[in-house]
Structures are given as C-alpha cells and as structure tokens.
Design an enzyme around this catalytic site. Structure first.
Site, short mmCIF file in Angstrom:
data_model
loop_
_atom_site.label_atom_id
_atom_site.label_comp_id
_atom_site.label_asym_id
_atom_site.label_seq_id
_atom_site.Cartn_x
_atom_site.Cartn_y
_atom_site.Cartn_z
N SER A 80 0.79 -1.23 0.00
CA SER A 80 0.00 0.00 0.00
C SER A 80 0.82 1.28 0.00
CB SER A 80 -0.96 0.01 1.19
OG SER A 80 -2.12 -0.72 0.88
N LYS A 83 -0.07 3.73 -2.71
CA LYS A 83 -1.06 4.81 -2.61
C LYS A 83 -0.40 6.18 -2.44
CE LYS A 83 -4.70 1.82 -0.74
NZ LYS A 83 -3.99 0.55 -0.53
N SER A 140 -6.37 3.04 4.34
CA SER A 140 -5.69 2.48 3.18
C SER A 140 -6.69 1.76 2.28
CB SER A 140 -4.57 1.52 3.60
OG SER A 140 -3.65 1.30 2.56
N LYS A 242 2.88 6.73 5.37
CA LYS A 242 2.05 5.65 4.84
C LYS A 242 2.56 4.30 5.29
CE LYS A 242 -1.49 4.29 2.52
NZ LYS A 242 -1.61 3.13 3.43
#
Length: 512
Positions: A80, A83, A140, A242
């Site tokens: 992720s 992203k 997420s 993140k």
C-alpha cells in the site's frame, strides 16, 4: 589445647570453605552473564538472517544526506505504499484545478470489487475527492484508490502508466506500478530509496495538502475510521506518511519526522510484523534524527516535474459541500481523538490509542493492507526481528532533474504515456531550464501581480530573473502558474527560492 586447636582448625576450614564458595558463586555469575551475552548475540544474528526481505533507509530531508541504508536499492513489493503515488497525482490534479476536494468520485464495478481493506462503496455510488484522500491515508482503502485512479485517467491500467511515468520523472528509476492500490502484482516493484524520494517529494511539492497524512481519524457516514499508522500521535514529530502490507511484501512503512528544526524521512520495508516494523522505525528515528542537520540545505531536493496529461474526467452531479482548507479539515478530524499527552510523545513509548474498528479489519491475507494481523508468535523477541541500525558511510541523496520517462506500450503497440504536458502550457511555457514557482492563480494578471510582489522581496537573487505565467487546463478550469525563469543552473534557482522563503514567500525550484 587440642580442643582449642580443633576449634581453630574448624574455623579456618569454615572460612576457607566460605571463601571458596564465594569464589565459585562469582565465577558462576560471570559465566552466566557470558552465556547470556552469547545467547543474545546469537538471537540478534538469527533475527538478522531470519528476515531476508528487510530493507531500510533514513534520509536527511534538508540536505539529502543518507544517514542509514540497508538493502535500499533492492527491488521490493510496495504494497500500500503504492497509494503514496496515487495521492501524488491526486494532489497534482487539485493544484492544477482539474478537480476539487468536493468533486465526486464514481465507483465502477471494478473499484467496488477490490479486496479489503475498503470503504465498502457499492458500484454506482460516489464519494468526494476529499473522502477518498482521507480513506487512503487512514484506512488504506483499496476501493477508493482504484476509483480515484479511474476518475483521473479513465482506467486503472492507464492510471498505472501515468504513475510509472511520474515515478521515473521524479528520479524513482527502479519503480514500476501496475495498479493504484498496491494489491499483489509481481511486476509492481520499487526500492526503499525510491520510496524515500517519493515521501520527500510529497512534502515539498504539496505542502498545502501534505497535512492529510497526519490524519488520525475521520467520519465516513456513521463510521469513525481511525488511522492504521500507529506512529502518528505516539512518536514526537512524526507527521505521516504511509503504511502497507501484503504477504509477499511484508510490513512496510514510510515515516516523515519534523522536530526541533530537523527533518528526516525513513523507510522500513519487509517487516515481519506490525510491532517489529514499528519498533524498527522508532529505533531508526531515535538513532538518526539527532544526526540530521538543523541548518538549511536544499529546499527542493526532488525537482517538481511537468504534470501528467489531463485525461477526461467522468462527470457525475456533485453534492453541494462547503469548501474547506486542509487546515480546517485537519482541525476537524484531529478533534475526534483526545490530544496526545507529553508522555505519549516520547520516542520510546508504544502507541496506546484505539485500534481500527474490528468490523472493518481483516485477517493476515493477500491484501494490500492487513495491519491488524497478529504476530505469529508470543515470543517477546519478535519485535527484535528487524536488524539493528548500523553505522554506514554518509552518502548524498542527490537531487535529480526530471527525466523523460520511457513510454509504456499497450497491447496495440501504440505509445500511451508521455511526460510532455498536453495543456495550454505547451504553447506558452516561457523560459526553459531551471525555474522557481511561487504560486498558482486563476488569471494571468493575478499571477503576474503575484510575481511582482515576490520579486520585490527576493532582492539580488531575483535581479535578473524573468517572471512569466504558465497556463494549465482549459475553460473554467484553467489556472496560471507564477514562475521565474532565466537561472543558469539548479544552484541559482534553489538559492533564489531560499531568499524568497526567508522573505515569507513559498516557492520551489524545478527544471522546466
């Protein structure tokens, strides 16, 4: 006399025995400590060799110096962390005026069908761009990420091509994207160094939107969605950025830290568990933040690139929503949780805040994010499964001018991706070479007024600079970027930007 002699003899024997016992006890204690040290070293050695996926890097975000590096250029799965690039392109579209925070984001059947974690919007439904941003930085959300990509590029495949082109233009030369959310794809690869570069770029290029990464919770319908990033709010100075996980990738984390005039970006990839990954990042922050520079340095380590071509946006009637600045949004969402105490801001303390709602958690499975997965063992040493920071020779995280990204070909063999802008900017781009941008305005005259005010504050650094406005977009969406050109090289542009910042003018330097 013999009796007395016997008593003396027994006394001497007793003392001798006592001394002997004390010596033996001390010897045993020393041996015990030695054995313990050997065992700990053995455990540490095993921990290092037991996790071949690990990679990490810490970069001084002010100077570009690499303070720590281990396997930083080895190809890894981003999970992720993908992203982050999705959000980079969303922020870019917002800055260009192509979309707004209240622009509706439609959910296709493909977007709605993405694996958890997700917002759970049905096909045909919509959210706003702002809700999509918040869904990405907290939950997420895979479905929201795909929907944003489809809105910006028409399809997720096309968006992945734009993501890869942008990555290469930012200097992330070893990164390839295949989807918008990080769900497993063996061709989707990156490195710890590339992710550090992206983290710095997000903070430098979009300060007006970067605050979203520190969101700790937000309301979505009747739900309060809390952030998966457990270092935000529990480690002093951490302002994002993140997390990510897939079984193949391991547990990933990119963290930005700004405290006491120092600034670093750290990356941990391939962690064995959430606690192990977070513990390693805490360790890296505690070890290398003190070594970061508190003096200035390049204010534009990652040169901003030309925007991606603006594809058609799927139009859906937009709900009427009051416009809010990111600062107002941050104030609203942080009020959902109590303030962090002074004790909780200590680098050494674990996060004690609430976990995400159990109804929206998933088990450890092949998804882009499963931070709620429990460690596979109750052994307390599991949090030491990451290699301890080691001293490395300081190298430099050199700024790179944006490079033309190689076009990617679709099945038809036709090139689909270019780095040149197809907007009005291509016809009035102004001076080439290094430029300094000071803002974006809705009209050319306002942009020129902005430049005139900035030049009066820039002094000698802008004495020979040429002010110009670059148009982007078309019709009611057109905006003008206020820029200074005429700089001989990157150093002159960066120095001019430094002078403007000292005078209170926000800016960044880039290659035109």
């Amino acid at each position: 006399m013999q009796a007395k002699s016997g008593i003396v003899s027994r006394s001497v024997s007793s003392v001798s025995s006592s001394r002997s016992g004390s010596f033996v006890a001390k010897l045993l204690a020393i041996l015990s400590v030695a054995v313990t040290i050997v065992l700990v070293d053995s455990v540490g050695a095993e921990a290092k060799t037991a996790n071949p996926k690990y990679a990490g890097i810490v970069v001084d975000a002010k100077t570009g110096n690499v303070l720590y590096s281990e396997n930083a250029d080895r190809l890894q799965y981003p999970a992720s962390l993908t992203k982050m690039m999705t959000l980079y392109l969303v922020f870019e579209a917002l800055e260009q005026g192509r979309i707004r925070l209240d622009t509706p984001v439609p959910f296709s059947a493909h977007a709605a069908a993405q694996a958890p974690t997700k917002l759970g919007v049905r096909a045909g439904g919509t959210i706003t761009v702002e809700q999509g941003i918040l869904g990405l930085v907290t939950l997420s959300a895979n479905d929201a990420s795909t929907a944003l990509g489809e809105m910006l590029a028409g399809s997720e495949d096309r968006f992945a091509q734009l993501m890869t082109a942008k990555a290469h233009a930012l200097g992330m030369t070893r990164t390839t994207y295949r989807n918008a959310n990080g769900l497993p794809n063996t061709a989707q690869m990156t490195t710890a160094r590339d992710q550090a570069r992206l983290g710095i770029a997000l903070r430098q290029h979009f300060p007006q939107y970067y605050g979203y990464f520190s969101t700790r919770a937000f309301k979505f319908g009747s739900r309060t969605i809390r952030s998966h990033n457990r270092l935000v709010g529990s480690v002093r100075g951490v302002d994002g950025i993140k997390t990510g996980y897939t079984r193949a990738a391991g547990f990933n984390l990119v963290s930005s830290v700004q405290v006491d005039g120092k600034s670093i970006v750290g990356v941990v990839m391939g962690g064995t568990s959430t606690p192990a990954r977070d513990a390693q990042m805490r360790n890296l922050i505690a070890t290398y933040l003190p070594k970061a520079s508190s003096r200035g340095g390049s204010s534009a380590l990652i040169a901003q690139t030309a925007p991606a071509p603006a594809p058609a946006i799927i139009e859906t009637p937009a709900p009427v929503m009051p416009k809010k600045t990111p600062q107002q949004v941050a104030k609203t969402i942080t009020s959902a949780q109590p303030p962090v105490s002074a004790a909780a801001s200590d680098l050494s303390l674990p996060h004690k805040g609430p976990l995400p709602d159990a109804r929206y958690q998933v088990a450890e499975t092949e998804v882009a994010y499963a931070e709620t997965a429990a460690p596979k063992t109750d052994n307390p040493l599991v949090t030491q499964a990451m290699p301890a920071p080691t001293k490395v020779k300081i190298s430099t995280f050199k700024p790179q001018a944006p490079a033309a990204a190689p076009a990617e070909q679709g099945d038809s063999g036709v090139d689909h991706v270019t780095t040149a802008s197809t907007s009005a900017a291509s016809t009035n781009a102004g001076p080439t070479g290094w430029v300094v941008q000071v803002g974006v305005s809705p009209s050319r005259q306002m942009a020129m007024d902005l430049l005139e005010g900035a030049k009066s504050k820039g002094g000698k650094a802008l004495a020979s600079a040429k002010p110009f406005a670059v148009a982007y977009g078309a019709g009611s969406d057109q905006v003008y970027r206020a820029r200074f050109g005429g700089f001989d090289d990157q150093r002159d542009a960066v120095n001019a930007c430094k002078a403007l910042k000292k005078a209170g003018v926000k800016c960044w330097a880039a290659a035109q």
